[in-house]
Design a protein around this motif. Structure first.
Motif, PDB file in Angstrom:
ATOM      1  N   THR A   1     110.639 -36.919 -15.186  1.00  0.00           N
ATOM      2  CA  THR A   1     110.280 -37.557 -16.460  1.00  0.00           C
ATOM      3  C   THR A   1     109.714 -38.958 -16.210  1.00  0.00           C
ATOM      4  OG1 THR A   1     112.607 -38.207 -16.736  1.00  0.00           O
ATOM      5  CG2 THR A   1     111.881 -36.212 -17.879  1.00  0.00           C
ATOM      6  N   ALA A   2     110.278 -39.673 -15.257  1.00  0.00           N
ATOM      7  CA  ALA A   2     109.701 -40.977 -14.901  1.00  0.00           C
ATOM      8  C   ALA A   2     108.271 -40.811 -14.411  1.00  0.00           C
ATOM      9  CB  ALA A   2     110.563 -41.660 -13.835  1.00  0.00           C
ATOM     10  N   ALA A   3     108.039 -39.765 -13.620  1.00  0.00           N
ATOM     11  CA  ALA A   3     106.701 -39.546 -13.078  1.00  0.00           C
ATOM     12  C   ALA A   3     105.688 -39.291 -14.187  1.00  0.00           C
ATOM     13  CB  ALA A   3     106.724 -38.361 -12.096  1.00  0.00           C
ATOM     14  N   ILE A   4     106.094 -38.543 -15.214  1.00  0.00           N
ATOM     15  CA  ILE A   4     105.162 -38.286 -16.320  1.00  0.00           C
ATOM     16  C   ILE A   4     104.842 -39.588 -17.052  1.00  0.00           C
ATOM     17  CG2 ILE A   4     104.953 -37.158 -18.582  1.00  0.00           C
ATOM     18  CD1 ILE A   4     106.636 -34.822 -17.328  1.00  0.00           C
ATOM     19  N   SER A   5     105.875 -40.359 -17.373  1.00  0.00           N
ATOM     20  CA  SER A   5     105.642 -41.589 -18.142  1.00  0.00           C
ATOM     21  C   SER A   5     104.850 -42.608 -17.320  1.00  0.00           C
ATOM     22  CB  SER A   5     106.990 -42.193 -18.571  1.00  0.00           C
ATOM     23  OG  SER A   5     107.715 -41.274 -19.369  1.00  0.00           O
ATOM     24  N   GLY A   6     105.188 -42.729 -16.033  1.00  0.00           N
ATOM     25  CA  GLY A   6     104.452 -43.654 -15.176  1.00  0.00           C
ATOM     26  C   GLY A   6     103.057 -43.131 -14.868  1.00  0.00           C
ATOM     27  N   GLY A   7     102.954 -41.820 -14.677  1.00  0.00           N
ATOM     28  CA  GLY A   7     101.650 -41.217 -14.407  1.00  0.00           C
ATOM     29  C   GLY A   7     100.689 -41.458 -15.560  1.00  0.00           C
ATOM     30  N   TYR A   8     101.220 -41.450 -16.771  1.00  0.00           N
ATOM     31  CA  TYR A   8     100.358 -41.708 -17.927  1.00  0.00           C
ATOM     32  C   TYR A   8      99.759 -43.116 -17.855  1.00  0.00           C
ATOM     33  CZ  TYR A   8      98.881 -42.975 -22.572  1.00  0.00           C
ATOM     34  OH  TYR A   8      98.132 -43.445 -23.618  1.00  0.00           O
ATOM     35  N   VAL A   9     100.566 -44.097 -17.492  1.00  0.00           N
ATOM     36  CA  VAL A   9     100.053 -45.474 -17.405  1.00  0.00           C
ATOM     37  C   VAL A   9      98.995 -45.578 -16.301  1.00  0.00           C
ATOM     38  CG1 VAL A   9     100.680 -47.903 -17.075  1.00  0.00           C
ATOM     39  CG2 VAL A   9     102.215 -46.387 -18.339  1.00  0.00           C
ATOM     40  N   ALA A  10      99.262 -44.931 -15.168  1.00  0.00           N
ATOM     41  CA  ALA A  10      98.278 -44.953 -14.077  1.00  0.00           C
ATOM     42  C   ALA A  10      96.978 -44.267 -14.503  1.00  0.00           C
ATOM     43  CB  ALA A  10      98.869 -44.272 -12.834  1.00  0.00           C
ATOM     44  N   LEU A  11      97.123 -43.164 -15.221  1.00  0.00           N
ATOM     45  CA  LEU A  11      95.955 -42.426 -15.706  1.00  0.00           C
ATOM     46  C   LEU A  11      95.132 -43.307 -16.640  1.00  0.00           C
ATOM     47  CD1 LEU A  11      94.424 -39.715 -16.166  1.00  0.00           C
ATOM     48  CD2 LEU A  11      96.170 -39.121 -17.847  1.00  0.00           C
ATOM     49  N   ARG A  12      95.810 -44.036 -17.527  1.00  0.00           N
ATOM     50  CA  ARG A  12      95.102 -44.925 -18.443  1.00  0.00           C
ATOM     51  C   ARG A  12      94.340 -46.004 -17.673  1.00  0.00           C
ATOM     52  NH1 ARG A  12      96.486 -45.802 -23.960  1.00  0.00           N
ATOM     53  NH2 ARG A  12      95.264 -47.711 -23.615  1.00  0.00           N
ATOM     54  N   ASP A  13      94.943 -46.532 -16.617  1.00  0.00           N
ATOM     55  CA  ASP A  13      94.239 -47.546 -15.818  1.00  0.00           C
ATOM     56  C   ASP A  13      93.039 -46.947 -15.089  1.00  0.00           C
ATOM     57  OD1 ASP A  13      95.543 -49.847 -16.514  1.00  0.00           O
ATOM     58  OD2 ASP A  13      97.004 -49.758 -14.877  1.00  0.00           O
ATOM     59  N   ALA A  14      93.191 -45.714 -14.628  1.00  0.00           N
ATOM     60  CA  ALA A  14      92.057 -45.070 -13.939  1.00  0.00           C
ATOM     61  C   ALA A  14      90.919 -44.834 -14.919  1.00  0.00           C
ATOM     62  CB  ALA A  14      92.518 -43.756 -13.300  1.00  0.00           C
ATOM     63  N   VAL A  15      91.262 -44.410 -16.136  1.00  0.00           N
ATOM     64  CA  VAL A  15      90.227 -44.203 -17.150  1.00  0.00           C
ATOM     65  C   VAL A  15      89.584 -45.548 -17.516  1.00  0.00           C
ATOM     66  CG1 VAL A  15      89.879 -43.557 -19.564  1.00  0.00           C
ATOM     67  CG2 VAL A  15      91.171 -42.047 -18.046  1.00  0.00           C
ATOM     68  N   ALA A  16      90.407 -46.575 -17.582  1.00  0.00           N
ATOM     69  CA  ALA A  16      89.861 -47.905 -17.894  1.00  0.00           C
ATOM     70  C   ALA A  16      88.861 -48.348 -16.829  1.00  0.00           C
ATOM     71  CB  ALA A  16      91.006 -48.916 -18.017  1.00  0.00           C
ATOM     72  N   SER A  17      89.129 -48.002 -15.561  1.00  0.00           N
ATOM     73  CA  SER A  17      88.199 -48.403 -14.500  1.00  0.00           C
ATOM     74  C   SER A  17      86.869 -47.680 -14.663  1.00  0.00           C
ATOM     75  CB  SER A  17      88.810 -48.122 -13.120  1.00  0.00           C
ATOM     76  OG  SER A  17      88.641 -46.766 -12.762  1.00  0.00           O
ATOM     77  N   LEU A  18      86.921 -46.433 -15.153  1.00  0.00           N
ATOM     78  CA  LEU A  18      85.681 -45.700 -15.417  1.00  0.00           C
ATOM     79  C   LEU A  18      84.939 -46.349 -16.588  1.00  0.00           C
ATOM     80  CD1 LEU A  18      86.868 -41.999 -15.064  1.00  0.00           C
ATOM     81  CD2 LEU A  18      85.092 -43.104 -13.698  1.00  0.00           C
ATOM     82  N   LYS A  19      85.688 -46.730 -17.617  1.00  0.00           N
ATOM     83  CA  LYS A  19      85.058 -47.375 -18.769  1.00  0.00           C
ATOM     84  C   LYS A  19      84.423 -48.701 -18.345  1.00  0.00           C
ATOM     85  CE  LYS A  19      88.616 -46.529 -21.797  1.00  0.00           C
ATOM     86  NZ  LYS A  19      89.352 -46.623 -23.071  1.00  0.00           N
ATOM     87  N   ALA A  20      85.143 -49.440 -17.513  1.00  0.00           N
ATOM     88  CA  ALA A  20      84.633 -50.743 -17.081  1.00  0.00           C
ATOM     89  C   ALA A  20      83.318 -50.585 -16.313  1.00  0.00           C
ATOM     90  CB  ALA A  20      85.677 -51.447 -16.206  1.00  0.00           C
ATOM     91  N   ARG A  21      83.196 -49.470 -15.593  1.00  0.00           N
ATOM     92  CA  ARG A  21      81.946 -49.222 -14.873  1.00  0.00           C
ATOM     93  C   ARG A  21      80.947 -48.462 -15.746  1.00  0.00           C
ATOM     94  NH1 ARG A  21      83.769 -45.971 -10.188  1.00  0.00           N
ATOM     95  NH2 ARG A  21      85.830 -46.000 -11.138  1.00  0.00           N
ATOM     96  N   ARG A  22      81.238 -48.360 -17.022  1.00  0.00           N
ATOM     97  CA  ARG A  22      80.358 -47.708 -18.015  1.00  0.00           C
ATOM     98  C   ARG A  22      79.999 -46.275 -17.621  1.00  0.00           C
ATOM     99  NH1 ARG A  22      78.659 -51.418 -21.616  1.00  0.00           N
ATOM    100  NH2 ARG A  22      79.007 -53.589 -21.012  1.00  0.00           N
ATOM    101  N   GLN A  23      81.003 -45.546 -17.118  1.00  0.00           N
ATOM    102  CA  GLN A  23      80.712 -44.185 -16.701  1.00  0.00           C
ATOM    103  C   GLN A  23      81.181 -43.153 -17.723  1.00  0.00           C
ATOM    104  OE1 GLN A  23      82.405 -44.565 -12.588  1.00  0.00           O
ATOM    105  NE2 GLN A  23      80.293 -44.056 -12.055  1.00  0.00           N
ATOM    106  N   LEU A  24      81.693 -43.613 -18.836  1.00  0.00           N
ATOM    107  CA  LEU A  24      82.149 -42.688 -19.868  1.00  0.00           C
ATOM    108  C   LEU A  24      81.445 -43.030 -21.168  1.00  0.00           C
ATOM    109  CD1 LEU A  24      85.996 -42.825 -19.211  1.00  0.00           C
ATOM    110  CD2 LEU A  24      84.438 -40.970 -18.621  1.00  0.00           C
TER     111      LEU A  24
END
Lengths: 238, 238, 238, 238, 238, 238
Positions: free
Chosen positions: C127-150
């Motif tokens: 359960t910790a992995a899911i909750s923490g994985g979600y935050v990491a996933l959001r940061d990874a998506v943010a890095s894509l947004k920052a590079r204007r790839q989405l």
């Protein structure tokens, strides 16, 4: 003092028999005394995925032992389903050493695989494999040259290897199995024909070794490798 | 000249954080700059089959990397179903190095396994693992002493490791990833507190290296390891 | 009544440390009390074979434990040559849960892999992995947004998870190891920020559980997950 | 509305054929409509290592599918050299579910393995395997009783399983393949004869599901399992 | 008519070189023309688990090929992580054939493993391995007799093998690679010194073969095996 | 004399049930007495790599046993992570035998895989699999013809198999398990409808067998296979 009666700076008889089997582009039986290794070099018109389209070739090595190359039978790696850490370490070392003698651009997009299979082990199998593998590699390259598939010679120079160690407190050259299992320090040295180091791997088995001991061992290695390179040249001219 | 702006004989900041996780008998986070490795030492009251009934203990090591410890994600070895040759080579080196510091008879019939898991890689993971693994091992032995399970101290002395290399023609100490991937020669050196060599592994990546270059690298290693051993002592006293 | 002295509806301290390692596009250390998991999200410009050319992306997860994350050392899965059934079950659960928060069309033809590696285990690692994985996933998506790839935000909402169970006859929230190993029923619940269920996995360890017990556990889960989602938001804003 | 024309609360025809093969102590062909699973229960006078000498028995399950049990041929797991994560997850679920019906102390130091092999798949293979595995397990226990090898009956009660889901917005019972691949939510429920929950595994495939939807699915499951338990009893009496 | 110019009933030159390597209890290089196989027999004072405590011994065989024993390099089985079906089939055949010559009770509780490693392949490697393996086995048994570890001779008689086939419509003896790859039928025959059949394995490669063709091939096999057994005897006396 | 009371030249009841499962293009339950094998033939529009672009098809077979097809439970090959040598030998035999009945050019660039899974074993599983696999293959080819995907019939003729052996000194036909485990010689014979041999595999289990014994066994095989081919024809017409 040495079990074999050799002087500390004396190699075992070194022999290279070319054309040992008939299918491989280079096939050499190398003998360091009772250590006997078949080195077969295979040329293939393909490169590993990481090199595709880069205009360069690759040289790699694989290593194996017949199950009864040793005093006691060792389980067959194919039957156990994996290569041991020792096997992988050795074949990586052989591959790196042989690549040091080859201009990979000059080879074109092709791979040479050098299979080193120990049929009888008496210490020093990895150093014999490097020295014998070099001769097989040269024959494989020669077969490419003979078929006019190379623009220029991709070989830089020679590569040979020997073990040195501290046995009963004395630096000795080219350890056989009896010495190897009792040595305080064991070192494998790979050099080229100009006396440059390609690889040094030294391990203290008993006590840590000192700088002077290291120097003594390296001096023996330098001399031994010069002799082995002469034997390689003679075999290649023969 | 160095990408990091360090002097040729300058280590990265070296840190040992003891008690990093709570279950292991010894648990150390070691940092060589941005290289971070968790070293956990586990004591088990059993020995491998080849040592059963011989009154001696065993010290061994395992090595792994989190898949994203590196710039690019590397496939998880557990998912691929085997450890790479590189992994096996490294964990064999760590195990040999740590055993050089231990009197296995003094340990009794028990095994200490030192797990070295890289959570962030920036060059030199294997040398950091050896130096950090030594501190974890000392803590694991201390836990045995605290429970009065050892008659005498089985530790001989200290063990630490550092990489040296030839970067742009100059011998340098403790290579980071940028230097490592461009170095002409790369050498890992393991020594004890008395300046004795436990292991030397040097590889020419570009041209073969000469005797003077070897001497230069070994001098840097000797100095760097002395500093690392001081840091280990300080951490162990802290 | 609880070994930790917590009230039945009390979470352990929940912490999300972003930027925990430096190479991954999203890197989070998540802590549920003494349970600590590194969640690294990696973006790769490729999709698995079954999605090639379909204009959709993929999110997947892998799970592992350091051998000494637990009280007793567990054999390294890479050394044993395979992942256990438990590991596979957990990583499939994490992957499904995270995909529930992502519009895969919006991601484009790329894959995000979330590696969840437990460095210290005290119950509730998945359960910790899911909750923490979600935050990491959001940061990874943010890095894509920052590079204007989405073109648009591919995230639907939040995802978090917690365990609930029946311990000594009472429904409790967020079980630690001591409770987990003695619980009569153990249930992992994954929900979104709107209180919708993404996954429910409940197992009777002792006697079968009744409808009222199920209702009691789900009520605790709903409340706990709301608190965890708040902590995620705070970390993401931080 | 359902592809099969069934009412939302209607099971497929459920059949248990005992004595399907002749070697196993319990051998049952279970059919949930077109889903057909052979469940063979084997009694062995040994327990797994972790139970040796503890006076308790063990019940475990293995699961497999014939390669062409499905619409498209799936590679044989024995040929690929490993069981998929899905297979392991299912066989762990079957084992846990069956153990919930057995007093392991009452079984003595012996193991019952229930092999569930799907010969034709049309959705719900894991729930059919649990219900059929229970009948095979009862027959295996009966064979022990007939040989007077048990002091008392080790069976606590019945166990059966069924899938429920949300299909086109409506809760439905016992999904076949066409429904399963289109369902918004898919849930497997394992219960005993007293209506207690042994296992609940629900997954949102499309949107997250709400509490009312969960309640609707659980009500269907309760009714369906009651019918399946009746069919089991009838088969066991027949 | 035959590519080699041999008469249909003519064997290739058959040679047995005893004492080929020095560690094995029996070590034979067998040559059927250009086919060369090293057969090493190892005596171990243990039996496989299924024979423990039964007062009987065991004889088994393993088979391998050097990667470049063939025209094209074949991947190393140790590197691929498993033995091919062909390898397993061959080593099972060799083991069964050799056991037919041994009284396993007379051997006592020990195992003889015969490793057959092909260093050069030109057709008929499995039949050469059986004939050479027999000579190695005899030497291994002789070493036990010399150490007075056997009460009586456990060897029943001789075993030898040869291939026969239909090549361009004509039955031929001892096919080489060129014939083997073009033969309509390929048959391996194992016989003893009394002309009794130990194993027959015939496969129609092109059209099915008729009874008369079978008879013709068996007649050739009988004659060829008689010659090979003579060569074995001569080698064993030499 | 035979445990089953059969005459030496008497087959067990032979049955072919077509359409046994519903997904495969050909699905046959074959029974040789108590030996029951499911043979499923799958058509796929692809060929193995070595046949790509050559305009030819491929027929291959896989073989497996349910763990409790036998008297004692055998470990599941998927769980052990590899197929046994016996399994590989058998599936290679089935594949070769079926290919003997097919014009691979006529099949076009597609592959037919025949999965033979033994659900109950009582001797002769491989011969039953060949005979049943042939019927499944015919049905799969018929499905291609029905969809007008073949220009001409790719089937050459029939293929069937039976075991013969020497039991208590007498040649017998179609051995069941009791005979098989006590037979002095065991031979599997595969023939076509014209009485031509496709495969002969005979093994002396006890003493070597003589030419007259071989002739006696082959005569029985010829007669038995003629009866089995009649049964196949009848099933295919039914």
């Amino acid at each position: 003092m040495r079990p074999s009666g050799r002087a500390p700076d004396q190699l075992r008889p070194i022999r290279f028999t070319r054309g040992f089997t008939r299918h491989a582009e280079g096939s050499v039986l190398v003998e360091y005394g009772d250590t006997r290794v078949i080195c077969n070099a295979t040329v293939e018109e393909r490169v590993p995925p990481f090199l595709k389209g880069k205009g360069r070739g690759w040289v790699t090595a694989e290593y194996g032992m017949l199950p009864r190359a040793t005093h006691e039978r060792m389980g067959r790696e194919a039957a156990r389903g994996k290569q041991s850490g020792r096997t992988q370490e050795i074949q990586r070392l052989i591959g790196r050493s042989l690549r040091a003698a080859v201009n990979l651009e000059g080879l074109g997009e092709r791979q040479i695989t050098v299979d080193c299979d120990v049929i009888q082990a008496d210490g020093g199998t990895r150093t014999a494999a490097i020295s014998g593998g070099y001769v097989a590699l040269r024959d494989a390259v020669a077969s490419l040259k003979a078929r006019r598939q190379l623009k220029r010679d991709p070989m830089f120079g020679s590569v040979a290897a020997v073990s040195v160690g501290i046995y009963k407190g004395v630096p000795v050259l080219d350890l056989d199995y009896l010495e190897d299992s009792a040595a305080e320090t064991d070192m494998n040295v790979v050099m080229n024909e100009a006396g440059g180091f390609i690889e040094i791997q030294g391990t203290a088995e008993g006590h840590a070794f000192r700088g002077e001991e290291l120097d003594g061992m390296l001096a023996l290695a330098r001399q031994g490798i010069a002799e082995i390179i002469q034997a390689q040249q003679k075999a290649l001219e023969g």
